[in-house]
Scaffold this motif. Sequence first.
Motif, PDB file in Angstrom:
ATOM      1  N   ALA A  91     -48.170   5.331 -38.252  1.00  0.00           N
ATOM      2  CA  ALA A  91     -48.341   4.002 -38.828  1.00  0.00           C
ATOM      3  C   ALA A  91     -49.043   3.065 -37.862  1.00  0.00           C
ATOM      4  O   ALA A  91     -48.991   3.239 -36.641  1.00  0.00           O
ATOM      5  CB  ALA A  91     -46.978   3.413 -39.216  1.00  0.00           C
ATOM      6  N   ALA A  92     -49.710   2.068 -38.438  1.00  0.00           N
ATOM      7  CA  ALA A  92     -50.341   1.004 -37.654  1.00  0.00           C
ATOM      8  C   ALA A  92     -50.235  -0.277 -38.460  1.00  0.00           C
ATOM      9  O   ALA A  92     -50.049  -0.252 -39.681  1.00  0.00           O
ATOM     10  CB  ALA A  92     -51.804   1.331 -37.368  1.00  0.00           C
ATOM     11  N   ILE A  93     -50.335  -1.404 -37.777  1.00  0.00           N
ATOM     12  CA  ILE A  93     -50.368  -2.679 -38.485  1.00  0.00           C
ATOM     13  C   ILE A  93     -51.683  -3.383 -38.198  1.00  0.00           C
ATOM     14  O   ILE A  93     -52.337  -3.138 -37.177  1.00  0.00           O
ATOM     15  CB  ILE A  93     -49.175  -3.585 -38.116  1.00  0.00           C
ATOM     16  N   CYS A  94     -52.075  -4.254 -39.122  1.00  0.00           N
ATOM     17  CA  CYS A  94     -53.298  -5.047 -38.976  1.00  0.00           C
ATOM     18  C   CYS A  94     -52.971  -6.498 -39.305  1.00  0.00           C
ATOM     19  O   CYS A  94     -52.585  -6.796 -40.449  1.00  0.00           O
ATOM     20  CB  CYS A  94     -54.385  -4.555 -39.928  1.00  0.00           C
ATOM     21  N   ILE A  95     -53.082  -7.375 -38.328  1.00  0.00           N
ATOM     22  CA  ILE A  95     -52.813  -8.789 -38.567  1.00  0.00           C
ATOM     23  C   ILE A  95     -53.954  -9.632 -38.003  1.00  0.00           C
ATOM     24  O   ILE A  95     -54.859  -9.126 -37.333  1.00  0.00           O
ATOM     25  CB  ILE A  95     -51.466  -9.240 -37.963  1.00  0.00           C
ATOM     26  N   ARG A  96     -53.881 -10.929 -38.282  1.00  0.00           N
ATOM     27  CA  ARG A  96     -54.916 -11.853 -37.824  1.00  0.00           C
ATOM     28  C   ARG A  96     -54.636 -12.349 -36.406  1.00  0.00           C
ATOM     29  O   ARG A  96     -53.503 -12.322 -35.938  1.00  0.00           O
ATOM     30  CB  ARG A  96     -55.000 -13.055 -38.770  1.00  0.00           C
ATOM     31  N   GLU A  97     -55.682 -12.820 -35.766  1.00  0.00           N
ATOM     32  CA  GLU A  97     -55.535 -13.508 -34.489  1.00  0.00           C
ATOM     33  C   GLU A  97     -55.038 -14.939 -34.741  1.00  0.00           C
ATOM     34  O   GLU A  97     -55.198 -15.486 -35.829  1.00  0.00           O
ATOM     35  CB  GLU A  97     -56.873 -13.548 -33.746  1.00  0.00           C
TER      36      GLU A  97
END
Length: 558
Positions: A91-97
């Motif tokens: 698994a991986a996550i992707c979020i904003r700066e």
Amino acid sequence: MHQPSDIEIARAAEKRPIREIGAELGIPEEALLPYGHDKAKVGAGFIAGLAGRPRGRLVLVTAINPTPAGEGKTTTTVGLGDGLRRLGHKAAICIREASLGPCFGMKGGAAGGGRAQVVPMEDMNLHFTGDFHAITAAHNLLAAMIDNHIYWGNALGLDQRRITWRRVMDMNDRALRQVVCSLGGVSNGFPRETGFDITVASEVMAILCLATDLDDLQRRLGAIIVGYTRERAPVTARDLKADGAMTVLLRDALQPNLVQTLEHTPAFVHGGPFANIAHGCNSVIATDTALRLADFVVTEAGFGADLGAEKFMNIKCRKAGLAPAAVVVVATVRALKMNGGLGKDDLGAEDVAAVEKGCANLGRHIENVKSFGVPVVVAINHFTGDTEAEIAAVQAYVRTQGSEALLCTHWAEGGAGTQALAARVAEIAAADRANFAPLYPDEMGLFHKIETIAKRIYRADEVLADQRIRDQLHAWETAGYGHLPVCMAKTQYSFSTDPSLRGAPVGHSVPVREVRLAAGAGFVVVICGEIMTMPGLPSRPAAEGIGLTAEGAVEGLF
């Protein structure tokens, strides 16, 4: 007993070297461009080589309309990613700066909270790898070249009254919303009225987050319309020969950043358009890279599902060919009480009736997300004051909506507190139940697209737009921009354009104050109500409590 703050928890984290985090996803060390020991950019060459790989399953985390009581969307995104990894999934996550504006203003940072955080928290919430500075520089280079072109004779015939490109900075500063530039005499150019937006509202930010590679980036930058001639002909960044230099400034910024959660789950943190004035999602290139490397990718969309999730579906997924396998809607008992009519000072005592009344807001978000053809699960982000009866009331209501609500304790327990949610999300996503489709087709007229969102997502009765706005939309359709999606800019606090109208209002109108063509990003921005593209600081900004300890460590960030 002292309850450690978010920053204290983050500072005590035992981080792994970033090369080990990359190796877990199969990224070789030579493909990482390190920024110290705990963060790195993923090289463009490596990303290009992933194009033939199949994508994993994409899970979107969204929320009910935000309230001062807090919902914890990013915290849940991080906790769910950790929970999936604990169950043995890749698994991986992707979020904003994070933008400096809310960090020093009122909203705070964007790294999660408690035991469900991305680290290094201080770096992530401050300058990080310099992406926002690069975006600010590229945007303002174009602004400088506009005024310089006019100063040296204006060969393109730009009408100074019709220049639409403003300047940006990554800070909340209401004094810069409207300014007059080029004062001081002949050598300083021709005075004109302009203004500043916050960097996260820049079209350059939106372009960076939607571009697929450097060539696509330059093509989009070149298509930016900066203004019009007296004959109303558009003038672009390409006409000014600014697109090449802007691309150079953004070359490194286009490469996604890799960091880790407290539990060492890989986290791609890249881009950061605001969700109330832009499209509110992290970059396409980061999301796609993660999907080529992991079996499950958890990402978020800003604010409530009426803003971030709608734009994720109608803009990001449409442009990038993405399709979520499942959506998690985050709610808290406290926020549902506020949507049920309680004030912030009245949230401590048990009030099942207020919870049940506030569930109307949650129900509408569930219904809206399902209208995109995607299965929905509700995550109840647990607070210590929640009672069993209040939690049971939420779960019972969600069952009536054909979904299920799972209690999550990730703020206190990290990934261990989301294992039930993670197991259910993985099961739903793997079942391939989603039949995703955007809300409207490309060929629908621009005003009809605005009406579709206003009526189907906001449940408005009508859209109020004067003839000037309707004529502008029609002119853009005639010019070949009618196929673009619309990016609604409105308050995040309500389905309506009145931030004080909580719950699930009906019978309201959506006034359109202004429309802007973001030709490079590939959407039309529709500004509704009193939304500001340059926020101001509150009466007591968070900056007052931020500083350095005697040991030189940052304190006061949250």
